[in-house]
Motif scaffolding. Structure first.
Motif, mmCIF file in Angstrom:
data_model
loop_
_atom_site.group_PDB
_atom_site.id
_atom_site.type_symbol
_atom_site.label_atom_id
_atom_site.label_comp_id
_atom_site.label_asym_id
_atom_site.label_seq_id
_atom_site.Cartn_x
_atom_site.Cartn_y
_atom_site.Cartn_z
ATOM 1 N N LEU A 64 -20.606 -36.890 23.260
ATOM 2 C CA LEU A 64 -20.422 -38.240 22.746
ATOM 3 C C LEU A 64 -19.034 -38.798 23.038
ATOM 4 O O LEU A 64 -18.889 -39.938 23.459
ATOM 5 N N SER A 65 -17.995 -37.970 22.780
ATOM 6 C CA SER A 65 -16.627 -38.471 22.919
ATOM 7 C C SER A 65 -15.667 -37.331 23.236
ATOM 8 O O SER A 65 -16.027 -36.160 23.178
ATOM 9 N N ARG A 66 -14.440 -37.731 23.563
ATOM 10 C CA ARG A 66 -13.409 -36.754 23.905
ATOM 11 C C ARG A 66 -12.151 -37.046 23.108
ATOM 12 O O ARG A 66 -11.888 -38.187 22.725
ATOM 13 N N HIS A 67 -11.360 -36.005 22.883
ATOM 14 C CA HIS A 67 -10.035 -36.119 22.263
ATOM 15 C C HIS A 67 -9.117 -35.138 22.980
ATOM 16 O O HIS A 67 -9.336 -33.923 22.930
ATOM 17 N N TRP A 68 -8.137 -35.674 23.679
ATOM 18 C CA TRP A 68 -7.167 -34.860 24.412
ATOM 19 C C TRP A 68 -5.808 -34.938 23.732
ATOM 20 O O TRP A 68 -5.403 -36.005 23.261
ATOM 21 N N VAL A 69 -5.091 -33.821 23.744
ATOM 22 C CA VAL A 69 -3.685 -33.767 23.342
ATOM 23 C C VAL A 69 -2.929 -33.234 24.554
ATOM 24 O O VAL A 69 -3.142 -32.100 24.984
ATOM 25 N N ILE A 70 -2.072 -34.091 25.118
ATOM 26 C CA ILE A 70 -1.314 -33.759 26.326
ATOM 27 C C ILE A 70 0.152 -33.646 25.909
ATOM 28 O O ILE A 70 0.713 -34.596 25.356
ATOM 29 N N THR A 71 0.764 -32.503 26.189
ATOM 30 C CA THR A 71 2.129 -32.227 25.737
ATOM 31 C C THR A 71 2.994 -31.877 26.942
ATOM 32 O O THR A 71 2.601 -31.051 27.769
ATOM 33 N N ASP A 72 4.180 -32.509 27.044
ATOM 34 C CA ASP A 72 5.091 -32.130 28.122
ATOM 35 C C ASP A 72 6.065 -31.074 27.603
ATOM 36 O O ASP A 72 6.007 -30.684 26.432
ATOM 37 N N MET A 73 6.958 -30.575 28.465
ATOM 38 C CA MET A 73 7.817 -29.462 28.054
ATOM 39 C C MET A 73 8.947 -29.886 27.118
ATOM 40 O O MET A 73 9.691 -29.040 26.622
ATOM 41 N N GLU A 74 9.042 -31.181 26.824
ATOM 42 C CA GLU A 74 9.987 -31.657 25.807
ATOM 43 C C GLU A 74 9.249 -32.014 24.521
ATOM 44 O O GLU A 74 9.775 -32.730 23.671
ATOM 45 N N ASP A 75 8.034 -31.506 24.386
ATOM 46 C CA ASP A 75 7.180 -31.692 23.211
ATOM 47 C C ASP A 75 6.806 -33.143 22.921
ATOM 48 O O ASP A 75 6.487 -33.486 21.788
ATOM 49 N N ARG A 76 6.827 -33.983 23.953
ATOM 50 C CA ARG A 76 6.297 -35.337 23.798
ATOM 51 C C ARG A 76 4.782 -35.243 23.932
ATOM 52 O O ARG A 76 4.276 -34.581 24.835
ATOM 53 N N ILE A 77 4.079 -35.899 23.024
ATOM 54 C CA ILE A 77 2.622 -35.791 22.964
ATOM 55 C C ILE A 77 1.966 -37.128 23.278
ATOM 56 O O ILE A 77 2.398 -38.172 22.776
ATOM 57 N N GLN A 78 0.943 -37.062 24.124
ATOM 58 C CA GLN A 78 0.062 -38.203 24.371
ATOM 59 C C GLN A 78 -1.309 -37.797 23.851
ATOM 60 O O GLN A 78 -1.770 -36.695 24.130
ATOM 61 N N GLU A 79 -1.952 -38.681 23.114
ATOM 62 C CA GLU A 79 -3.315 -38.418 22.680
ATOM 63 C C GLU A 79 -4.237 -39.417 23.354
ATOM 64 O O GLU A 79 -3.913 -40.602 23.455
ATOM 65 N N VAL A 80 -5.365 -38.924 23.837
ATOM 66 C CA VAL A 80 -6.358 -39.761 24.504
ATOM 67 C C VAL A 80 -7.687 -39.529 23.806
ATOM 68 O O VAL A 80 -8.132 -38.384 23.685
ATOM 69 N N GLN A 81 -8.304 -40.615 23.339
ATOM 70 C CA GLN A 81 -9.604 -40.527 22.686
ATOM 71 C C GLN A 81 -10.511 -41.591 23.268
ATOM 72 O O GLN A 81 -10.045 -42.654 23.675
ATOM 73 N N GLY A 82 -11.796 -41.317 23.314
ATOM 74 C CA GLY A 82 -12.725 -42.316 23.803
ATOM 75 C C GLY A 82 -14.121 -41.768 23.940
ATOM 76 O O GLY A 82 -14.371 -40.570 23.785
ATOM 77 N N ASP A 83 -15.023 -42.677 24.237
ATOM 78 C CA ASP A 83 -16.422 -42.302 24.425
ATOM 79 C C ASP A 83 -16.610 -41.595 25.756
ATOM 80 O O ASP A 83 -16.050 -42.006 26.767
ATOM 81 N N GLY A 84 -17.417 -40.543 25.745
ATOM 82 C CA GLY A 84 -17.823 -39.871 26.969
ATOM 83 C C GLY A 84 -16.677 -39.361 27.818
ATOM 84 O O GLY A 84 -15.537 -39.240 27.372
ATOM 85 N N VAL A 85 -17.020 -39.059 29.069
ATOM 86 C CA VAL A 85 -16.048 -38.624 30.075
ATOM 87 C C VAL A 85 -16.419 -39.308 31.385
ATOM 88 O O VAL A 85 -17.597 -39.394 31.723
ATOM 89 N N VAL A 86 -15.451 -39.797 32.093
ATOM 90 C CA VAL A 86 -15.635 -40.507 33.366
ATOM 91 C C VAL A 86 -16.826 -41.468 33.315
ATOM 92 O O VAL A 86 -17.629 -41.542 34.237
ATOM 93 N N GLY A 87 -16.937 -42.202 32.208
ATOM 94 C CA GLY A 87 -17.991 -43.195 32.067
ATOM 95 C C GLY A 87 -19.369 -42.638 31.764
ATOM 96 O O GLY A 87 -20.352 -43.372 31.806
ATOM 97 N N GLU A 88 -19.469 -41.358 31.452
ATOM 98 C CA GLU A 88 -20.766 -40.745 31.192
ATOM 99 C C GLU A 88 -20.777 -40.039 29.837
ATOM 100 O O GLU A 88 -19.741 -39.614 29.331
#
Length: 127
Positions: A48-72
């Motif tokens: 149904l959906s995705r939730h990503w936590v992307i962390t760089d080596m300085e502990d900065r975090i990006q969160e990505v949430q949304g329906d599906g993956v690659v439009g599917e």
């Protein structure tokens, strides 16, 4: 009677550095990643959906949430897999990604499929 879990999805990830889309001077490091999602349970399940936590080596975090993956929003029967590629950028040459997919089984029950942490790294930056 089977010992297999009803709701079980295995996620495998593999990351690749994209030098042609990166700009080290501007602190932009681009990576592609290939995800394989396999239904190891006994019930069909839809992503149904995705939730990503992307962390760089300085502990900065990006969160990505949304329906599906690659439009599917693929439906996976037991034993089936779905593979896709996507990309992410971070501000350091090393980082990590992890998260989860929200799945819905054929019987209406929802569950999370964990995306194990995987490393984003420029070649020759780690041992």
């Amino acid at each position: 009677m089977s010992d297999s879990p009803v709701y079980s999805v295995l996620v495998h990830a593999e990351a690749f550095y994209l030098p042609e889309q990166s700009d080290e001077v501007a602190d932009r490091y681009a990576f592609a990643y290939r995800i394989t999602i396999t239904n190891t349970g006994t019930a069909a399940a839809q992503l149904l959906s995705r939730h990503w936590v992307i962390t760089d080596m300085e502990d900065r975090i990006q969160e990505v949430q949304g329906d599906g993956v690659v439009g599917e929003q693929p439906v996976l029967e037991p034993g089936q897999h779905f593979e896709y590629m996507s990309s992410a950028s971070i501000a350091t040459p090393v980082g990590s990604m992890q998260g989860n997919y929200r799945m819905q089984a054929a019987d209406g029950n929802q569950f999370d499929a964990e995306i194990p942490s995987f490393v984003l790294a420029m070649p020759r930056i780690l041992h």
